[in-house]
Design a protein around this motif. Structure first.
Motif, PDB file in Angstrom:
ATOM      1  N   PHE A 128       1.531   4.248  -2.847  1.00  0.00           N
ATOM      2  CA  PHE A 128       1.249   5.645  -2.489  1.00  0.00           C
ATOM      3  C   PHE A 128       2.503   6.495  -2.680  1.00  0.00           C
ATOM      4  O   PHE A 128       2.433   7.612  -3.178  1.00  0.00           O
ATOM      5  CB  PHE A 128       0.755   5.745  -1.041  1.00  0.00           C
ATOM      6  CG  PHE A 128       0.321   7.134  -0.661  1.00  0.00           C
ATOM      7  CD1 PHE A 128      -0.916   7.603  -1.045  1.00  0.00           C
ATOM      8  CD2 PHE A 128       1.161   7.963   0.058  1.00  0.00           C
ATOM      9  CE1 PHE A 128      -1.325   8.890  -0.715  1.00  0.00           C
ATOM     10  CE2 PHE A 128       0.760   9.251   0.393  1.00  0.00           C
ATOM     11  CZ  PHE A 128      -0.482   9.711   0.005  1.00  0.00           C
ATOM     12  N   PHE A 180      -3.472  -0.023   6.344  1.00  0.00           N
ATOM     13  CA  PHE A 180      -3.578   1.432   6.367  1.00  0.00           C
ATOM     14  C   PHE A 180      -3.241   1.985   7.744  1.00  0.00           C
ATOM     15  O   PHE A 180      -2.478   2.955   7.886  1.00  0.00           O
ATOM     16  CB  PHE A 180      -5.007   1.812   5.946  1.00  0.00           C
ATOM     17  CG  PHE A 180      -5.449   3.183   6.359  1.00  0.00           C
ATOM     18  CD1 PHE A 180      -5.013   4.305   5.680  1.00  0.00           C
ATOM     19  CD2 PHE A 180      -6.322   3.353   7.429  1.00  0.00           C
ATOM     20  CE1 PHE A 180      -5.427   5.571   6.063  1.00  0.00           C
ATOM     21  CE2 PHE A 180      -6.745   4.601   7.816  1.00  0.00           C
ATOM     22  CZ  PHE A 180      -6.295   5.711   7.136  1.00  0.00           C
ATOM     23  N   GLU A 181      -3.774   1.356   8.783  1.00  0.00           N
ATOM     24  CA  GLU A 181      -3.487   1.836  10.140  1.00  0.00           C
ATOM     25  C   GLU A 181      -1.995   1.729  10.453  1.00  0.00           C
ATOM     26  O   GLU A 181      -1.407   2.629  11.068  1.00  0.00           O
ATOM     27  CB  GLU A 181      -4.324   1.053  11.165  1.00  0.00           C
ATOM     28  CG  GLU A 181      -5.792   1.466  11.126  1.00  0.00           C
ATOM     29  CD  GLU A 181      -6.703   0.658  12.048  1.00  0.00           C
ATOM     30  OE1 GLU A 181      -7.746   1.190  12.454  1.00  0.00           O
ATOM     31  OE2 GLU A 181      -6.377  -0.504  12.358  1.00  0.00           O
ATOM     32  N   PHE A 220      -5.147   3.897  16.634  1.00  0.00           N
ATOM     33  CA  PHE A 220      -4.990   4.646  15.381  1.00  0.00           C
ATOM     34  C   PHE A 220      -5.472   6.096  15.540  1.00  0.00           C
ATOM     35  O   PHE A 220      -4.774   7.043  15.172  1.00  0.00           O
ATOM     36  CB  PHE A 220      -5.760   3.935  14.262  1.00  0.00           C
ATOM     37  CG  PHE A 220      -6.060   4.788  13.066  1.00  0.00           C
ATOM     38  CD1 PHE A 220      -5.071   5.096  12.143  1.00  0.00           C
ATOM     39  CD2 PHE A 220      -7.345   5.290  12.862  1.00  0.00           C
ATOM     40  CE1 PHE A 220      -5.348   5.886  11.044  1.00  0.00           C
ATOM     41  CE2 PHE A 220      -7.626   6.081  11.755  1.00  0.00           C
ATOM     42  CZ  PHE A 220      -6.629   6.388  10.852  1.00  0.00           C
ATOM     43  N   VAL A 247       0.423   1.960   8.309  1.00  0.00           N
ATOM     44  CA  VAL A 247       1.101   3.033   7.575  1.00  0.00           C
ATOM     45  C   VAL A 247       0.980   4.356   8.323  1.00  0.00           C
ATOM     46  O   VAL A 247       1.972   5.072   8.522  1.00  0.00           O
ATOM     47  CB  VAL A 247       0.496   3.193   6.153  1.00  0.00           C
ATOM     48  CG1 VAL A 247       1.026   4.462   5.486  1.00  0.00           C
ATOM     49  CG2 VAL A 247       0.809   1.976   5.301  1.00  0.00           C
ATOM     50  N   ILE A 248      -0.235   4.688   8.751  1.00  0.00           N
ATOM     51  CA  ILE A 248      -0.460   5.994   9.369  1.00  0.00           C
ATOM     52  C   ILE A 248       0.182   6.057  10.764  1.00  0.00           C
ATOM     53  O   ILE A 248       0.776   7.072  11.137  1.00  0.00           O
ATOM     54  CB  ILE A 248      -1.972   6.310   9.458  1.00  0.00           C
ATOM     55  CG1 ILE A 248      -2.611   6.264   8.066  1.00  0.00           C
ATOM     56  CG2 ILE A 248      -2.199   7.674  10.108  1.00  0.00           C
ATOM     57  CD1 ILE A 248      -2.135   7.294   7.099  1.00  0.00           C
ATOM     58  N   ALA A 295      -5.968  10.520  -0.758  1.00  0.00           N
ATOM     59  CA  ALA A 295      -6.848   9.369  -0.817  1.00  0.00           C
ATOM     60  C   ALA A 295      -6.896   8.595   0.501  1.00  0.00           C
ATOM     61  O   ALA A 295      -7.821   7.819   0.723  1.00  0.00           O
ATOM     62  CB  ALA A 295      -6.393   8.443  -1.946  1.00  0.00           C
ATOM     63  N   TYR A 296      -5.904   8.804   1.383  1.00  0.00           N
ATOM     64  CA  TYR A 296      -5.964   8.109   2.666  1.00  0.00           C
ATOM     65  C   TYR A 296      -7.166   8.565   3.496  1.00  0.00           C
ATOM     66  O   TYR A 296      -7.608   7.861   4.397  1.00  0.00           O
ATOM     67  CB  TYR A 296      -4.673   8.328   3.462  1.00  0.00           C
ATOM     68  CG  TYR A 296      -3.566   7.375   3.087  1.00  0.00           C
ATOM     69  CD1 TYR A 296      -3.834   6.019   2.906  1.00  0.00           C
ATOM     70  CD2 TYR A 296      -2.260   7.812   2.929  1.00  0.00           C
ATOM     71  CE1 TYR A 296      -2.825   5.137   2.565  1.00  0.00           C
ATOM     72  CE2 TYR A 296      -1.242   6.936   2.587  1.00  0.00           C
ATOM     73  CZ  TYR A 296      -1.527   5.600   2.407  1.00  0.00           C
ATOM     74  OH  TYR A 296      -0.532   4.722   2.068  1.00  0.00           O
ATOM     75  N   LEU A 330       0.843  -1.201   0.000  1.00  0.00           N
ATOM     76  CA  LEU A 330       0.000   0.000   0.000  1.00  0.00           C
ATOM     77  C   LEU A 330       0.879   1.252   0.000  1.00  0.00           C
ATOM     78  O   LEU A 330       0.686   2.195  -0.765  1.00  0.00           O
ATOM     79  CB  LEU A 330      -0.853  -0.047   1.273  1.00  0.00           C
ATOM     80  CG  LEU A 330      -2.109   0.772   1.376  1.00  0.00           C
ATOM     81  CD1 LEU A 330      -3.119   0.325   0.350  1.00  0.00           C
ATOM     82  CD2 LEU A 330      -2.703   0.645   2.777  1.00  0.00           C
ATOM     83  N   SER A 331       1.871   1.208   0.897  1.00  0.00           N
ATOM     84  CA  SER A 331       2.774   2.332   1.094  1.00  0.00           C
ATOM     85  C   SER A 331       3.622   2.591  -0.150  1.00  0.00           C
ATOM     86  O   SER A 331       3.813   3.729  -0.569  1.00  0.00           O
ATOM     87  CB  SER A 331       3.670   1.972   2.281  1.00  0.00           C
ATOM     88  OG  SER A 331       4.342   3.078   2.725  1.00  0.00           O
ATOM     89  N   VAL A 347      -4.044   5.420  -3.615  1.00  0.00           N
ATOM     90  CA  VAL A 347      -4.410   4.487  -2.559  1.00  0.00           C
ATOM     91  C   VAL A 347      -5.336   3.444  -3.164  1.00  0.00           C
ATOM     92  O   VAL A 347      -6.413   3.765  -3.664  1.00  0.00           O
ATOM     93  CB  VAL A 347      -5.106   5.193  -1.382  1.00  0.00           C
ATOM     94  CG1 VAL A 347      -5.582   4.166  -0.368  1.00  0.00           C
ATOM     95  CG2 VAL A 347      -4.152   6.157  -0.711  1.00  0.00           C
ATOM     96  N   LEU A 404       4.096   8.248   7.179  1.00  0.00           N
ATOM     97  CA  LEU A 404       4.155   8.076   5.726  1.00  0.00           C
ATOM     98  C   LEU A 404       5.589   8.060   5.221  1.00  0.00           C
ATOM     99  O   LEU A 404       6.442   8.762   5.740  1.00  0.00           O
ATOM    100  CB  LEU A 404       3.409   9.221   5.033  1.00  0.00           C
ATOM    101  CG  LEU A 404       1.890   9.190   5.051  1.00  0.00           C
ATOM    102  CD1 LEU A 404       1.357  10.293   4.161  1.00  0.00           C
ATOM    103  CD2 LEU A 404       1.370   7.846   4.609  1.00  0.00           C
ATOM    104  N   LEU A 434      -7.095  -4.340   4.343  1.00  0.00           N
ATOM    105  CA  LEU A 434      -6.767  -2.976   3.903  1.00  0.00           C
ATOM    106  C   LEU A 434      -6.663  -2.053   5.106  1.00  0.00           C
ATOM    107  O   LEU A 434      -5.730  -1.264   5.239  1.00  0.00           O
ATOM    108  CB  LEU A 434      -7.848  -2.446   2.949  1.00  0.00           C
ATOM    109  CG  LEU A 434      -7.817  -0.926   2.730  1.00  0.00           C
ATOM    110  CD1 LEU A 434      -6.653  -0.540   1.828  1.00  0.00           C
ATOM    111  CD2 LEU A 434      -9.113  -0.402   2.150  1.00  0.00           C
ATOM    112  N   ILE A 435      -7.644  -2.173   5.999  1.00  0.00           N
ATOM    113  CA  ILE A 435      -7.699  -1.251   7.128  1.00  0.00           C
ATOM    114  C   ILE A 435      -6.503  -1.462   8.061  1.00  0.00           C
ATOM    115  O   ILE A 435      -5.882  -0.494   8.501  1.00  0.00           O
ATOM    116  CB  ILE A 435      -9.056  -1.405   7.859  1.00  0.00           C
ATOM    117  CG1 ILE A 435     -10.132  -0.704   7.021  1.00  0.00           C
ATOM    118  CG2 ILE A 435      -8.999  -0.817   9.264  1.00  0.00           C
ATOM    119  CD1 ILE A 435     -11.531  -0.834   7.556  1.00  0.00           C
ATOM    120  N   LEU A 469      -3.387   9.599  15.481  1.00  0.00           N
ATOM    121  CA  LEU A 469      -3.794  10.647  14.536  1.00  0.00           C
ATOM    122  C   LEU A 469      -4.017  11.973  15.262  1.00  0.00           C
ATOM    123  O   LEU A 469      -3.708  13.052  14.754  1.00  0.00           O
ATOM    124  CB  LEU A 469      -5.075  10.205  13.821  1.00  0.00           C
ATOM    125  CG  LEU A 469      -5.398  10.872  12.496  1.00  0.00           C
ATOM    126  CD1 LEU A 469      -4.242  10.746  11.526  1.00  0.00           C
ATOM    127  CD2 LEU A 469      -6.652  10.241  11.894  1.00  0.00           C
TER     128      LEU A 469
END
Lengths: 286, 234, 324
Positions: free
Chosen positions: A28, A226-227, A270, A229-230, C111-112, A24-25, A34, A234, A222-223, A274
């Protein structure tokens, strides 16, 4: 299960999440895209592995010799024939196209394979465990973690030390000038997607050997990716591994409180990251 | 006269609905330097972009060694022998000085120009090879941009406003490399605001005004005054 | 009021009046269908406002539908609220949730953001699934007494819910149309056409997006509360369904034409047509929707309505000011 064991399990689980996240990363990083269907393509790869194993009788890990190139080909094709047309200033089209892919994969898989849970049998490795300092550590999770470290080291090498990595970074910086220098940006984007899909295939087999999956298992993968990555920050692959570990620990500790709290604990961590560190725990220095 | 190395024939192009070039023609001879002058908006950068296929052009509008290349993709031109030093340098900021050169060398043609040879031409770059390319001074960045064009071992380099934004003394340094580059058999089209400098440097000159060629011929045929008049469209 | 706005107002009033009279000439099944179309039209117009205008591509609108639904059930069951009075409260709660999520989600790059909204929705769903007094994963039903409180007879109850769906559908349509034509709408249009330029022209991008996100969340919550008032039953899976409340809505808007109110309406109608046609083929219609969405994004981004507009020059809901 004690707290110490939960933490060790969380760390190892984090390795799997880092593999979900790596592809994913990468995509991006190179083309600001994404792939909403990232998890669904992982599940697709798991079904492909399932078919390869049942047709050839190969061990699931050996099936990677077929599944990885096949997925890379699918990724390259998806980029060149579909996504390429949608890349540009507007963020919307690529998101919606990959979202469409997600819905198609889910429903096509359930039409073809039913919604029953499936599993890849990897033999005794699934249940083998090591006793270290009084803790029981599963061999498969340990192997998964080692593979995660290897994948991230390999991707770091490709990205920062190889010819194609230079082309990835140059294209990401300035596609027009990259073309003037002689880089085919469309091909480079295709290769980035192929690499991402290859990593997905590895993630798929490790996932399918570890737990059961069904056509609708994708979005959660995916989730989690994604979590990771964040949480990690990034543009930093080792940070992504750290992010995966933080997420894994949050989930296994959450499960200690109550099984229904496992996933929720990950989401809450997460959101806390954030809120407090919007650039992630380990943002890239630049 | 011998067959030109690169020729542009009746080229029209532009951005979307806006036409910026109207039937432009020019010829670049082997081993020559062609000066391209004109006011802002005359179409010089547009012409470069059209030659490189970043803007629409037709097959027969651009010829290289007698073959039409108007349908060749941008990324294939460097392996054919045509590269550009873009306006504003456009170095890759995620790449070090050395990587900027390496990338161009890997995707260009093999030959006498290598990153090491560029470091001989511009020793300061050798000392800073590991630094991020965009951390250098403007003049040094311009040297990297020129080096990036050289390592592709091209036949033609299109120089777009290489002195823009640089101190005069630095401009002298940058232009000092030009005879060496030309001596190694590379031809060039040079876009430059300093009309007098380009007149002395080049073998022939083309002046554009509002997307049309208003003057062209051997450089020594023109006086500075003639050029200045053409430049302003008088 | 300008001439075009007057025409739109008259047109919408006439349509609303005809539809409001439907209980007297349409059958039960038809009423249900029109009601469902109304709720989806509202969701589509709202998602279009979010993604097509404010550039906020959310795949987590199910958070607000479910929240609205649960809010209604909680108000009615725990606090003996009359069901109709719970609808505005559902909007309030959903809006508040939007106000909490927005500052966090807006930190996500490009897009994230989309994936972030999804996580937000999953989080809300998991929280509701973990509360035993709300029936946890199994959900809950509206008690008979509360159902009777809507209206005494079953027929009148169905009519009331139908009118409510009609009011909310047409209300969202009219409201969003007025919004787009207002000064705030100008900022939204600028944002849609060129976010960078809009910023340099003095449009406060962050706040414009914030208020849009919040408003859409609130309205989506209200729609959700009425949807589940009709269903009389809610569970985390039904309330926070990605497929039902976001995926289908997204494809409606994309196929109809993103960035135009007419597109959302046309897309809704096409979806229901497609669903009726493919009703016997199970999940095939979702695959067809996905494919159609991808093709539209690849070959004609402004969707079917965009084609109609270009070819025929039609505009049912004129939002342009130039020609007036």
């Amino acid at each position: 299960m004690g707290i110490a064991e939960a933490i060790v399990q969380g760390v190892l689980l984090g390795g799997l999440y880092a593999i979900f996240a790596a592809g994913l990363s990468l995509v991006f990083g190179v083309m600001r895209l994404v792939n909403i269907a990232h998890g669904d393509f992982i599940v697709l790869a798991a079904y492909i592995a399932l078919m390869v194993v049942s047709l050839t009788g190969l061990h699931p890990f050996a099936s990677l010799l077929i599944v990885v190139p096949l997925m890379a080909l699918i990724g390259y094709g998806l980029q060149r024939f579909v996504l390429e047309r949608t890349l540009g200033e507007d963020l919307l089209p690529p998101i919606l196209v990959t979202f469409g892919c997600a819905v198609i994969i889910q429903n096509a898989l359930s039409a073809l394979f039913s919604t029953d849970a499936q599993r890849l049998s990897a033999g005794s490795i699934e249940t083998d465990s090591l006793q270290v300092a009084g803790l029981s550590i599963g061999v498969l999770p340990l192997l998964t973690f080692a593979i995660a470290v290897a994948i991230i080291a390999a991707l770091e090498f490709v990205f920062f030390r190889s010819r194609i990595g230079r082309a990835f970074r140059a294209t990401s910086d300035d596609p027009e000038t990259a073309q003037i220098v002689g880089v085919s940006t469309k091909h480079v984007f295709g290769l980035a997607m192929a690499l991402s899909f290859g990593v997905m295939a590895i993630a798929a087999v490790l996932l399918a050997a570890r737990s059961s999956f069904d056509p609708f298992s994708g979005p959660a993968r995916l989730i989690y990716g994604f979590e990771a990555v964040i949480i990690g920050g990034l543009g930093n692959l080792w940070g992504t591994l750290a992010g995966g570990i933080v997420l894994g620990i949050a989930q296994t500790l959450g499960a200690q409180i109550s099984p229904s709290f496992q996933i929720l604990a990950g989401h809450l961590v997460f959101f806390v990251v954030l809120a407090l560190k919007p650039r992630g725990l380990f943002p890239r220095m630049d | 006269m011998a067959e030109p190395l690169l020729s542009v024939k009746d080229l029209s192009s532009g951005y979307g609905d806006f036409q910026a070039l109207f039937g432009v023609s020019l010829e670049l001879q082997e081993n020559a330097i062609l000066g391209l002058v004109g006011a802002n908006g005359a179409g010089k950068s547009t012409l470069f972009k059209a030659i490189l296929g970043l803007l629409p052009r037709a097959r027969d509008m651009v010829n290289f060694r007698g073959k039409p290349i108007g349908n060749v993709k941008t990324e294939d031109l460097s392996r054919l022998g045509i590269v550009m030093v873009p306006e504003g340098r456009k170095l890759f900021r995620s790449l070090s000085v050395e990587e900027n050169l390496q990338l161009a060398a890997e995707y260009g043609r093999k030959g006498e120009w290598t990153p090491d040879r560029v470091f001989e031409l511009f020793p300061i770059l050798g000392q800073r090879r590991r630094q991020a390319a965009t951390s250098l001074s403007g003049g040094q960045q311009q040297m990297v941009a020129i080096g990036r064009a050289l390592v592709a071992n091209p036949d033609v380099i299109l120089f777009d406003e290489i002195s823009l934004g640089l101190a005069p003394i630095v401009v002298n340094d940058v232009y000092a490399a030009m005879p060496q580059i030309n001596a190694s058999g590379i031809s060039a089209i040079v876009v430059e605001q300093d009309v007098d400098r380009v007149r002395k440097l080049s073998h022939s000159l083309v002046c554009l005004n509002e997307g049309r060629v208003v003057l062209s011929g051997p450089s020594q045929d023109f006086t500075k005054a003639q050029l200045t008049a053409a430049y302003f469209g008088e | 009021m300008s001439k075009s706005a007057l025409r739109v107002a008259i047109g919408l009033t006439v349509i609303t009046a005809i539809l409001a009279a439907a209980p007297w000439f349409a059958g039960r099944a038809d009423l249900r269908l029109i009601g469902e179309i109304m709720s989806y039209m509202a969701l589509a117009i709202l998602w279009n406002l979010l993604a097509g205008y404010a550039g906020l591509v959310s795949v987590g609108q199910q958070a607000f539908v479910g929240l609205g639904g649960y809010c209604l059930f909680i108000c009615v069951i725990w606090f003996d609220f009359p069901p109709l009075a719970a609808v505005p409260l559902a909007a309030l709660v959903a809006g508040a949730a939007g106000a909490i999520f927005a500052p966090l989600l807006f930190r996500l790059e490009g897009a994230y953001f989309a994936v972030g909204t999804w996580v937000a929705a999953e989080t809300v769903a998991l929280i509701f699934a973990a509360i035993p007094s709300l029936g946890a994963g199994a959900g809950m039903s509206l008690p008979t007494a509360a159902v009777k409180a809507i209206a005494s007879s079953r027929e009148l109850r169905e009519w009331t819910v139908y009118w409510l769906l009609l009011a909310i559908g047409m209300g969202v349509l009219g409201g969003v149309y007025l919004l787009i034509r207002s000064k705030a709408g100008l900022a939204l249009m600028a944002l849609r056409d060129n976010p960078t330029a809009a910023g340099s022209l003095g449009v406060d991008i962050w706040w414009t997006r914030f208020w849009t996100y919040l408003g859409v969340a609130a309205a989506t919550g209200a729609v959700g509360s009425v949807i589940f008032l009709q269903k009389l039953r809610i569970s985390p899976d039904a309330g926070f369904s990605l497929n039902d409340w976001t995926a289908i809505v997204i494809f409606m808007v994309v196929i109809g034409g993103i960035g135009r109110i007419e597109g959302a309406i046309v897309g809704t109608l096409i979806y229901f047509l497609l669903r009726e046609l493919l009703v016997d083929y199970g999940t095939i219609y979702l695959i067809v929707l996905g494919l159609a969405g991808i093709l539209v994004m690849m070959f004609s981004r402004s969707g079917l309505w965009g084609i109609v507009e270009r070819r025929l020059g039609w505009s049912l809901l004129p939002t342009r000011r130039l020609r007036e």
